[in-house]
Design a protein around this motif. Structure first.
Motif: not given
Length: 173
Positions: A139-140, A43-46, A7-9, A33-34
């Motif tokens: 999440x970018x 950040x928000x887009x994460x 997944x590369x998280x 993811x929250x």
């Protein structure tokens, strides 16, 4: 490590997962993811939904999750304790992972858990997954008005089809 491999998280995103963050949408299991209930994201887009790679389902991820946690608020990795000046859960994992890689003879300076992020992004791009989908999975924010202003959550089917393209034939799992 297997979650990172497929997944590369970011490490902390996985370290703070709870059973309630393992959800289903249209039959597709995903990780939510929250930043709920004291969790943090970069950040928000994460904040995003990441389908669980079918290889991890095959290897028993759902059985692991149900065996380690019983209530939605239970952590998936209860042995991780806040450490360091910022109290991150991933710190203890980082120490363990470094020791483990040294013990099995695969340690290389400059390569660490975060390298999984690079590997997954490369696998996705090599499989011709669009940059917008790669950004959503990792999440970018992305660039351009279409992606920063107008794009909303992509469908779970689209995300699942993309994550399935992460293959590590060279590992032989």
């Amino acid at each position: 490590p297997l979650l990172g491999l497929y997944h590369g998280n970011r490490l902390e995103e996985f370290a703070q997962l709870r059973l309630g963050d393992v959800r289903t949408d249209g039959g597709i299991v995903y990780l939510d993811i929250n930043d709920e209930d004291g969790k943090q994201v970069k950040n928000e887009q994460s904040k995003r939904r990441v389908p669980v790679h079918p290889k991890l389902i095959e290897l028993g991820f759902l059985d692991f999750a149900r065996g380690i946690a019983t209530a939605p608020q239970d952590p998936l990795f209860p042995n991780l304790k806040p450490q360091g000046p910022d109290g991150k859960l991933g710190t203890s994992f980082t120490k363990w992972f470094t020791r483990y890689r040294r013990e099995i003879g695969v340690y290389r300076k400059g390569l660490d858990y975060h390298s999984f992020r690079h590997g997954v992004t490369t696998k996705l791009m090599d499989a011709s997954v669009t940059e917008a989908i790669v950004d959503e999975l990792t999440g970018h924010a992305g660039h351009g008005t279409s992606r920063t202003v107008y794009k909303k959550d992509l469908s779970m089917n689209t995300l699942y089809d993309a994550i399935c393209k992460v293959e590590w034939r060279e590992i032989g799992l």
